[in-house]
Design a protein around this motif. Sequence first.
Motif, mmCIF file in Angstrom:
data_model
loop_
_atom_site.group_PDB
_atom_site.id
_atom_site.type_symbol
_atom_site.label_atom_id
_atom_site.label_comp_id
_atom_site.label_asym_id
_atom_site.label_seq_id
_atom_site.Cartn_x
_atom_site.Cartn_y
_atom_site.Cartn_z
ATOM 1 N N ILE A 42 8.474 -4.985 -1.289
ATOM 2 C CA ILE A 42 8.430 -4.162 -2.501
ATOM 3 C C ILE A 42 9.244 -2.882 -2.337
ATOM 4 O O ILE A 42 9.861 -2.398 -3.291
ATOM 5 N N PHE A 43 9.279 -2.342 -1.133
ATOM 6 C CA PHE A 43 9.988 -1.086 -0.902
ATOM 7 C C PHE A 43 11.427 -1.079 -1.417
ATOM 8 O O PHE A 43 11.890 -0.071 -1.969
ATOM 9 N N PRO A 44 12.195 -2.171 -1.268
ATOM 10 C CA PRO A 44 13.605 -2.107 -1.685
ATOM 11 C C PRO A 44 13.818 -1.831 -3.163
ATOM 12 O O PRO A 44 14.886 -1.317 -3.546
ATOM 13 N N HIS A 45 12.857 -2.140 -4.037
ATOM 14 C CA HIS A 45 13.096 -1.946 -5.458
ATOM 15 C C HIS A 45 12.045 -1.060 -6.136
ATOM 16 O O HIS A 45 11.988 -0.992 -7.359
ATOM 17 N N ARG A 46 11.223 -0.362 -5.337
ATOM 18 C CA ARG A 46 10.282 0.597 -5.902
ATOM 19 C C ARG A 46 10.277 1.860 -5.058
ATOM 20 O O ARG A 46 10.630 1.841 -3.872
ATOM 21 N N VAL A 72 4.456 2.900 -3.711
ATOM 22 C CA VAL A 72 3.918 1.702 -3.071
ATOM 23 C C VAL A 72 2.741 2.072 -2.169
ATOM 24 O O VAL A 72 1.692 1.422 -2.191
ATOM 25 N N VAL A 73 2.894 3.122 -1.377
ATOM 26 C CA VAL A 73 1.816 3.543 -0.486
ATOM 27 C C VAL A 73 0.611 4.011 -1.292
ATOM 28 O O VAL A 73 -0.538 3.696 -0.957
ATOM 29 N N ARG A 74 0.855 4.740 -2.370
ATOM 30 C CA ARG A 74 -0.270 5.191 -3.209
ATOM 31 C C ARG A 74 -1.002 3.989 -3.818
ATOM 32 O O ARG A 74 -2.228 3.962 -3.872
ATOM 33 N N ASP A 75 -0.244 3.003 -4.277
ATOM 34 C CA ASP A 75 -0.870 1.795 -4.829
ATOM 35 C C ASP A 75 -1.660 1.053 -3.756
ATOM 36 O O ASP A 75 -2.736 0.521 -4.022
#
Length: 281
Positions: A144-148, A153-156
């Motif tokens: 997910i990191f490459p496009h967000r 992401v970490v908060r989610d």
Amino acid sequence: MPLPPDSHVHSEWSWDTAVGDMEQTCLRAVELGLPAVAFTEHLDHTVWRVALEGPYVMDNLTALADADGLLTPPAFDAAGYLAAIERCREEFPQLRVLSGLELGEPHRHADQIARVLAAGRFDRLLGSLHTLPDQGVLAEPWGIFPHRDPHDVVRDYLAEVAAMVSAGGTFSVLAHIDYPVRFWPAEHAGPFDPAAFEDEFRHALRLTAQSGRALEVNTRLPLHATVLTWWHEEGGDAITFGSDAHLPALVGHGFAEAAQLAEAHGFKPGESPHSLWGRVD
């Protein structure tokens, strides 16, 4: 540096690991002078997207995925696993061998997990979160990191950990609360700083403490000392150490440093080698 003789040991035996590796893991634990080892086998039911190309490709996972990159975890052989545990206990009487499961996302799969738990005795149950919703499927943070925005992401992830803990379930230890940090894209996001997520970490830790669960100090990536400070401040009573060792050679990796960190942050060994470490008040 040798491990303290009363350190609890947690090592994972994954469903892609041969039974022979369990015996090799026990042998390695004996060589290190460890008094106990816990095989917390992955119990996964989540169908998730794996990498078919790029730096995160893992052959053992892509071999199980379909043409779209979706992996359906194989069925767990509870009887075979428990038999392997008994074999290790017989072969290594000098080592306390604990059975266990790492329950993948138990808030999503309560019924399936309950059926497996009915198959026998499991000494240590961990709850873990590996995936988040992404583009209509579930995916791991590295996917997910490459496009967000990685901060989102970490908060989610931490919000989903809080939801998992609040949903109840039978697990007694929260595994790798810092799991996304293993894949943190420092090259464009800068160094990981837990202070940027203090509210989210504290919320998840507080709910975990209030539920009476322990926090795993996973040594695959050293837990940031600040997170352990927050755990103590939010009322956490106990911790356990996990080397996340999917290979025998990694058993006990980083435990000496983790034990020093734990003692410096107000935790002490339990009464037996396989006990949780408790807080010092």
